[in-house]
Scaffold this motif. Structure first.
Motif, mmCIF file in Angstrom:
data_model
loop_
_atom_site.group_PDB
_atom_site.id
_atom_site.type_symbol
_atom_site.label_atom_id
_atom_site.label_comp_id
_atom_site.label_asym_id
_atom_site.label_seq_id
_atom_site.Cartn_x
_atom_site.Cartn_y
_atom_site.Cartn_z
ATOM 1 N N LEU A 155 46.346 44.470 46.393
ATOM 2 C CA LEU A 155 46.593 43.250 45.624
ATOM 3 C C LEU A 155 45.320 42.411 45.518
ATOM 4 O O LEU A 155 45.015 41.869 44.452
ATOM 5 C CB LEU A 155 47.732 42.441 46.248
ATOM 6 C CG LEU A 155 48.204 41.235 45.444
ATOM 7 C CD1 LEU A 155 48.641 41.637 44.040
ATOM 8 C CD2 LEU A 155 49.336 40.520 46.169
ATOM 9 N N THR A 156 44.566 42.322 46.607
ATOM 10 C CA THR A 156 43.299 41.581 46.563
ATOM 11 C C THR A 156 42.327 42.245 45.598
ATOM 12 O O THR A 156 41.666 41.569 44.809
ATOM 13 C CB THR A 156 42.670 41.478 47.967
ATOM 14 O OG1 THR A 156 43.621 40.888 48.854
ATOM 15 C CG2 THR A 156 41.405 40.646 47.953
ATOM 16 N N ARG A 157 42.268 43.576 45.621
ATOM 17 C CA ARG A 157 41.384 44.278 44.686
ATOM 18 C C ARG A 157 41.798 44.016 43.241
ATOM 19 O O ARG A 157 40.959 43.804 42.370
ATOM 20 C CB ARG A 157 41.374 45.778 44.986
ATOM 21 C CG ARG A 157 40.564 46.131 46.228
ATOM 22 C CD ARG A 157 40.359 47.629 46.368
ATOM 23 N NE ARG A 157 41.589 48.357 46.632
ATOM 24 C CZ ARG A 157 42.114 48.551 47.837
ATOM 25 N NH1 ARG A 157 41.513 48.060 48.909
ATOM 26 N NH2 ARG A 157 43.221 49.247 47.993
ATOM 27 N N ALA A 158 43.109 44.007 42.978
ATOM 28 C CA ALA A 158 43.582 43.754 41.613
ATOM 29 C C ALA A 158 43.214 42.341 41.172
ATOM 30 O O ALA A 158 42.772 42.130 40.032
ATOM 31 C CB ALA A 158 45.092 43.973 41.529
ATOM 32 N N VAL A 159 43.385 41.368 42.051
ATOM 33 C CA VAL A 159 43.048 39.984 41.718
ATOM 34 C C VAL A 159 41.554 39.855 41.419
ATOM 35 O O VAL A 159 41.156 39.198 40.452
ATOM 36 C CB VAL A 159 43.479 39.030 42.856
ATOM 37 C CG1 VAL A 159 42.827 37.668 42.726
ATOM 38 C CG2 VAL A 159 44.990 38.876 42.866
ATOM 39 N N LEU A 160 40.727 40.478 42.235
ATOM 40 C CA LEU A 160 39.284 40.404 41.997
ATOM 41 C C LEU A 160 38.875 41.158 40.729
ATOM 42 O O LEU A 160 37.942 40.743 40.036
ATOM 43 C CB LEU A 160 38.518 40.925 43.216
ATOM 44 C CG LEU A 160 38.577 40.009 44.435
ATOM 45 C CD1 LEU A 160 37.937 40.682 45.645
ATOM 46 C CD2 LEU A 160 37.905 38.677 44.148
#
Length: 196
Positions: free
Chosen positions: A16-21
């Motif tokens: 999820l953090t990778r998708a947000v970034l």
């Protein structure tokens, strides 16, 4: 220790953090003064299997499951692919628009990017109490301590949240702040799009 790979994007711990970034980097490439944008988040392996044409258009047909942060094995690829949705209607209040959305079961989460003006906590005590929404927006826009910020907020069906904040005055990938509770109101509004 350097937390940047060769392309300059900060490393992230979870899908999820990778998708947000990834969404933050995409919108940063479009520049500032952009409208709000809505994204569906879908499991990358499922997207490849069920929608190979779309996966090809997104450049996902060639990446093995171990790339894009996926994990092989029984759980399969757990990476998430953001898929931008149609434009949010101009002039529509974001919270009202989000209240009209429902997602099919194939969508694992959603995200939105929006630009806003923020004031530091020290300035909040000086906000006049008798202003309506339009007057308050004008007051904030004219405040000398205002800061322009782009917020990217994402949620998953299971309740996970993540956000990224980028200040216009510090517009580099290394200055992006991430955290699950940075924009709780917007995260709640996004979570509500998964309620039946």
């Amino acid at each position: 220790m350097n937390n940047l790979p060769l392309d300059g994007t900060p490393l992230a711990s979870g899908p999820l953090t990778r998708a947000v970034l990834e969404i933050d980097e995409y919108t940063a490439g479009l520049g500032w003064d952009q409208p709000a944008r809505l994204f569906a988040l879908v499991n990358t392996a499922r997207l490849r299997a069920e929608e190979p044409g779309l996966a090809g258009q997104l450049g996902l047909d060639e990446a093995p499951d171990s790339e894009n942060g996926g994990e092989g094995g029984p759980g399969g690829d757990r990476s998430l692919t953001p898929v931008e949705q149609d434009e949010i209607p101009e002039g529509a209040p974001l919270d009202e628009f989000l209240g009209t959305i429902g997602w099919p079961d194939t969508v694992d989460g959603c995200a939105v990017t929006v630009e806003r003006l923020m004031l530091p906590p020290s300035a909040e005590t000086s906000v006049p109490g008798d202003l309506d929404d339009e007057q308050l927006a004008t007051w904030v826009a004219e405040h000398p301590e205002r800061r322009e910020v782009r917020m990217t907020v994402a949620v998953l069906r299971d309740g996970q949240r993540e956000s990224a904040l980028r200040l216009r005055e510090k517009d580099t990938p290394t200055e992006v702040l991430t955290g699950s509770e940075l924009v709780p109101g917007l995260a709640e509004a996004l979570s509500a799009t998964f309620e039946e």
